[in-house]
Design a protein around this motif. Structure first.
Motif, PDB file in Angstrom:
ATOM      1  N   PHE A 109      40.399  49.465  90.852  1.00  0.00           N
ATOM      2  CA  PHE A 109      39.433  48.613  90.160  1.00  0.00           C
ATOM      3  C   PHE A 109      40.163  47.396  89.626  1.00  0.00           C
ATOM      4  O   PHE A 109      41.299  47.494  89.172  1.00  0.00           O
ATOM      5  CB  PHE A 109      38.771  49.373  89.007  1.00  0.00           C
ATOM      6  CG  PHE A 109      37.450  48.790  88.602  1.00  0.00           C
ATOM      7  CD1 PHE A 109      36.289  49.170  89.251  1.00  0.00           C
ATOM      8  CD2 PHE A 109      37.360  47.848  87.591  1.00  0.00           C
ATOM      9  CE1 PHE A 109      35.058  48.622  88.901  1.00  0.00           C
ATOM     10  CE2 PHE A 109      36.145  47.295  87.238  1.00  0.00           C
ATOM     11  CZ  PHE A 109      34.988  47.692  87.889  1.00  0.00           C
ATOM     12  N   ASN A 110      39.503  46.225  89.691  1.00  0.00           N
ATOM     13  CA  ASN A 110      40.057  45.025  89.079  1.00  0.00           C
ATOM     14  C   ASN A 110      38.940  44.240  88.392  1.00  0.00           C
ATOM     15  O   ASN A 110      37.759  44.587  88.505  1.00  0.00           O
ATOM     16  CB  ASN A 110      40.823  44.166  90.098  1.00  0.00           C
ATOM     17  CG  ASN A 110      39.937  43.518  91.135  1.00  0.00           C
ATOM     18  OD1 ASN A 110      38.792  43.156  90.879  1.00  0.00           O
ATOM     19  ND2 ASN A 110      40.459  43.361  92.338  1.00  0.00           N
ATOM     20  N   LYS A 111      39.299  43.195  87.689  1.00  0.00           N
ATOM     21  CA  LYS A 111      38.351  42.426  86.887  1.00  0.00           C
ATOM     22  C   LYS A 111      37.194  41.870  87.715  1.00  0.00           C
ATOM     23  O   LYS A 111      36.056  41.865  87.266  1.00  0.00           O
ATOM     24  CB  LYS A 111      39.092  41.285  86.181  1.00  0.00           C
ATOM     25  CG  LYS A 111      38.217  40.461  85.268  1.00  0.00           C
ATOM     26  CD  LYS A 111      39.017  39.381  84.573  1.00  0.00           C
ATOM     27  CE  LYS A 111      38.123  38.491  83.756  1.00  0.00           C
ATOM     28  NZ  LYS A 111      38.870  37.401  83.133  1.00  0.00           N
ATOM     29  N   ASN A 112      37.463  41.390  88.927  1.00  0.00           N
ATOM     30  CA  ASN A 112      36.400  40.838  89.774  1.00  0.00           C
ATOM     31  C   ASN A 112      35.300  41.856  90.049  1.00  0.00           C
ATOM     32  O   ASN A 112      34.137  41.495  90.256  1.00  0.00           O
ATOM     33  CB  ASN A 112      36.963  40.346  91.106  1.00  0.00           C
ATOM     34  CG  ASN A 112      37.837  39.146  90.938  1.00  0.00           C
ATOM     35  OD1 ASN A 112      37.678  38.350  90.028  1.00  0.00           O
ATOM     36  ND2 ASN A 112      38.813  39.004  91.820  1.00  0.00           N
ATOM     37  N   MET A 113      35.669  43.123  90.056  1.00  0.00           N
ATOM     38  CA  MET A 113      34.716  44.175  90.375  1.00  0.00           C
ATOM     39  C   MET A 113      33.741  44.451  89.230  1.00  0.00           C
ATOM     40  O   MET A 113      32.764  45.180  89.407  1.00  0.00           O
ATOM     41  CB  MET A 113      35.468  45.438  90.785  1.00  0.00           C
ATOM     42  CG  MET A 113      36.273  45.217  92.069  1.00  0.00           C
ATOM     43  SD  MET A 113      37.501  46.485  92.386  1.00  0.00           S
ATOM     44  CE  MET A 113      36.487  47.704  93.194  1.00  0.00           C
ATOM     45  N   LEU A 114      33.979  43.847  88.065  1.00  0.00           N
ATOM     46  CA  LEU A 114      33.039  43.973  86.950  1.00  0.00           C
ATOM     47  C   LEU A 114      31.752  43.206  87.226  1.00  0.00           C
ATOM     48  O   LEU A 114      30.700  43.521  86.675  1.00  0.00           O
ATOM     49  CB  LEU A 114      33.671  43.464  85.641  1.00  0.00           C
ATOM     50  CG  LEU A 114      34.801  44.304  85.083  1.00  0.00           C
ATOM     51  CD1 LEU A 114      35.466  43.571  83.925  1.00  0.00           C
ATOM     52  CD2 LEU A 114      34.305  45.670  84.655  1.00  0.00           C
ATOM     53  N   ASN A 115      31.829  42.192  88.087  1.00  0.00           N
ATOM     54  CA  ASN A 115      30.665  41.395  88.462  1.00  0.00           C
ATOM     55  C   ASN A 115      29.708  42.283  89.269  1.00  0.00           C
ATOM     56  O   ASN A 115      30.100  42.850  90.297  1.00  0.00           O
ATOM     57  CB  ASN A 115      31.121  40.204  89.298  1.00  0.00           C
ATOM     58  CG  ASN A 115      29.993  39.317  89.753  1.00  0.00           C
ATOM     59  OD1 ASN A 115      28.833  39.715  89.812  1.00  0.00           O
ATOM     60  ND2 ASN A 115      30.343  38.086  90.105  1.00  0.00           N
ATOM     61  N   PRO A 116      28.453  42.406  88.836  1.00  0.00           N
ATOM     62  CA  PRO A 116      27.509  43.292  89.550  1.00  0.00           C
ATOM     63  C   PRO A 116      27.236  42.849  90.986  1.00  0.00           C
ATOM     64  O   PRO A 116      26.781  43.656  91.791  1.00  0.00           O
ATOM     65  CB  PRO A 116      26.241  43.232  88.707  1.00  0.00           C
ATOM     66  CG  PRO A 116      26.395  42.069  87.797  1.00  0.00           C
ATOM     67  CD  PRO A 116      27.864  41.755  87.688  1.00  0.00           C
ATOM     68  N   ASN A 117      27.521  41.612  91.340  1.00  0.00           N
ATOM     69  CA  ASN A 117      27.300  41.125  92.701  1.00  0.00           C
ATOM     70  C   ASN A 117      28.515  41.265  93.599  1.00  0.00           C
ATOM     71  O   ASN A 117      28.505  40.870  94.759  1.00  0.00           O
ATOM     72  CB  ASN A 117      26.862  39.660  92.674  1.00  0.00           C
ATOM     73  CG  ASN A 117      25.553  39.471  91.957  1.00  0.00           C
ATOM     74  OD1 ASN A 117      24.639  40.299  92.099  1.00  0.00           O
ATOM     75  ND2 ASN A 117      25.440  38.430  91.164  1.00  0.00           N
ATOM     76  N   TYR A 118      29.596  41.833  93.048  1.00  0.00           N
ATOM     77  CA  TYR A 118      30.852  41.956  93.808  1.00  0.00           C
ATOM     78  C   TYR A 118      30.669  42.939  94.957  1.00  0.00           C
ATOM     79  O   TYR A 118      30.078  44.000  94.804  1.00  0.00           O
ATOM     80  CB  TYR A 118      31.966  42.449  92.889  1.00  0.00           C
ATOM     81  CG  TYR A 118      33.272  42.651  93.620  1.00  0.00           C
ATOM     82  CD1 TYR A 118      34.126  41.584  93.853  1.00  0.00           C
ATOM     83  CD2 TYR A 118      33.642  43.906  94.084  1.00  0.00           C
ATOM     84  CE1 TYR A 118      35.318  41.762  94.535  1.00  0.00           C
ATOM     85  CE2 TYR A 118      34.835  44.092  94.777  1.00  0.00           C
ATOM     86  CZ  TYR A 118      35.654  43.028  94.991  1.00  0.00           C
ATOM     87  OH  TYR A 118      36.844  43.200  95.658  1.00  0.00           O
ATOM     88  N   GLN A 119      31.196  42.562  96.128  1.00  0.00           N
ATOM     89  CA  GLN A 119      31.198  43.460  97.289  1.00  0.00           C
ATOM     90  C   GLN A 119      32.616  43.517  97.812  1.00  0.00           C
ATOM     91  O   GLN A 119      33.201  42.493  98.165  1.00  0.00           O
ATOM     92  CB  GLN A 119      30.259  42.940  98.366  1.00  0.00           C
ATOM     93  CG  GLN A 119      28.834  42.892  97.911  1.00  0.00           C
ATOM     94  CD  GLN A 119      27.888  43.292  99.025  1.00  0.00           C
ATOM     95  OE1 GLN A 119      28.236  43.223 100.192  1.00  0.00           O
ATOM     96  NE2 GLN A 119      26.710  43.717  98.651  1.00  0.00           N
ATOM     97  N   PHE A 120      33.173  44.705  97.892  1.00  0.00           N
ATOM     98  CA  PHE A 120      34.531  44.884  98.380  1.00  0.00           C
ATOM     99  C   PHE A 120      34.522  44.766  99.914  1.00  0.00           C
ATOM    100  O   PHE A 120      33.679  45.316 100.578  1.00  0.00           O
ATOM    101  CB  PHE A 120      35.080  46.262  97.985  1.00  0.00           C
ATOM    102  CG  PHE A 120      36.505  46.447  98.407  1.00  0.00           C
ATOM    103  CD1 PHE A 120      37.523  45.987  97.582  1.00  0.00           C
ATOM    104  CD2 PHE A 120      36.831  47.043  99.600  1.00  0.00           C
ATOM    105  CE1 PHE A 120      38.837  46.134  97.976  1.00  0.00           C
ATOM    106  CE2 PHE A 120      38.148  47.185  99.986  1.00  0.00           C
ATOM    107  CZ  PHE A 120      39.157  46.738  99.164  1.00  0.00           C
TER     108      PHE A 120
END
Length: 123
Positions: A109-120
Motif C-alpha cells: 500500500f502507498n499514499k496514491n492508493m488512498l485515492n478512491p479512483n486509484y487503479q493499480f
C-alpha cells in the motif's frame, strides 16, 4: 515502486559519485523493460565498517524490491543486467551482487492508493 537499495563500501563512492551509481542502476532497470522509468526509485547506503568474509574488500550489493508477478527469467535477467552493468563501471570491485525481493500485491500500500479512483496496474 520498484525500489533499488544499493549497499556499498564507502570507497565505491570515491571511484564514482552517488549520482553516477544511482543513474547506472536506474538505466539498468529501465533496460529490462520491466518497469516504467518514472516509477523506479534508487538509493544508496555506504558503509565505513564492514567485512567481506575474512577480508575488507570493496563491495556493491543491490536489493531489488519489486511487485510480485514477474517470471523467474525476468527476475534473473534484472539481476544479471544490474551486475553486468556495474561490473563494467567498477571492473576492479571484487564483490558485486543483486537479489530480487518481491512485494505481495495483497499487502502493498502507498499514499496514491488512498485515492478512491486509484487503479493499480503493471507496465
Amino acid at each position: 515502486m520498484p525500489h533499488f537499495v544499493i549497499d556499498c563500501s564507502e570507497n565505491i563512492l570515491k571511484l564514482h559519485s552517488e549520482d553516477e551509481v544511482i543513474k547506472q542502476v536506474h538505466t539498468s532497470a529501465i533496460s529490462t523493460k520491466l518497469f516504467n522509468k518514472n516509477d523506479i526509485k534508487v538509493r544508496v547506503n555506504s558503509f565505513k565498517k564492514y567485512s567481506t568474509g575474512d577480508k575488507k574488500e570493496n563491495f556493491i550489493h543491490i536489493f531489488a524490491n519489486i511487485m510480485e508477478g514477474r517470471s523467474i527469467e525476468q527476475k534473473l535477467n534484472l539481476s544479471k543486467t544490474i551486475v553486468k552493468d556495474l561490473a563494467l563501471m567498477f571492473p576492479l570491485v571484487p564483490h558485486i551482487g543483486t537479489n530480487v525481493i518481491e512485494f505481495e500485491r495483497a499487502t502493498y500500500f502507498n499514499k496514491n492508493m488512498l485515492n478512491p479512483n486509484y487503479q493499480f496496474s503493471m507496465p
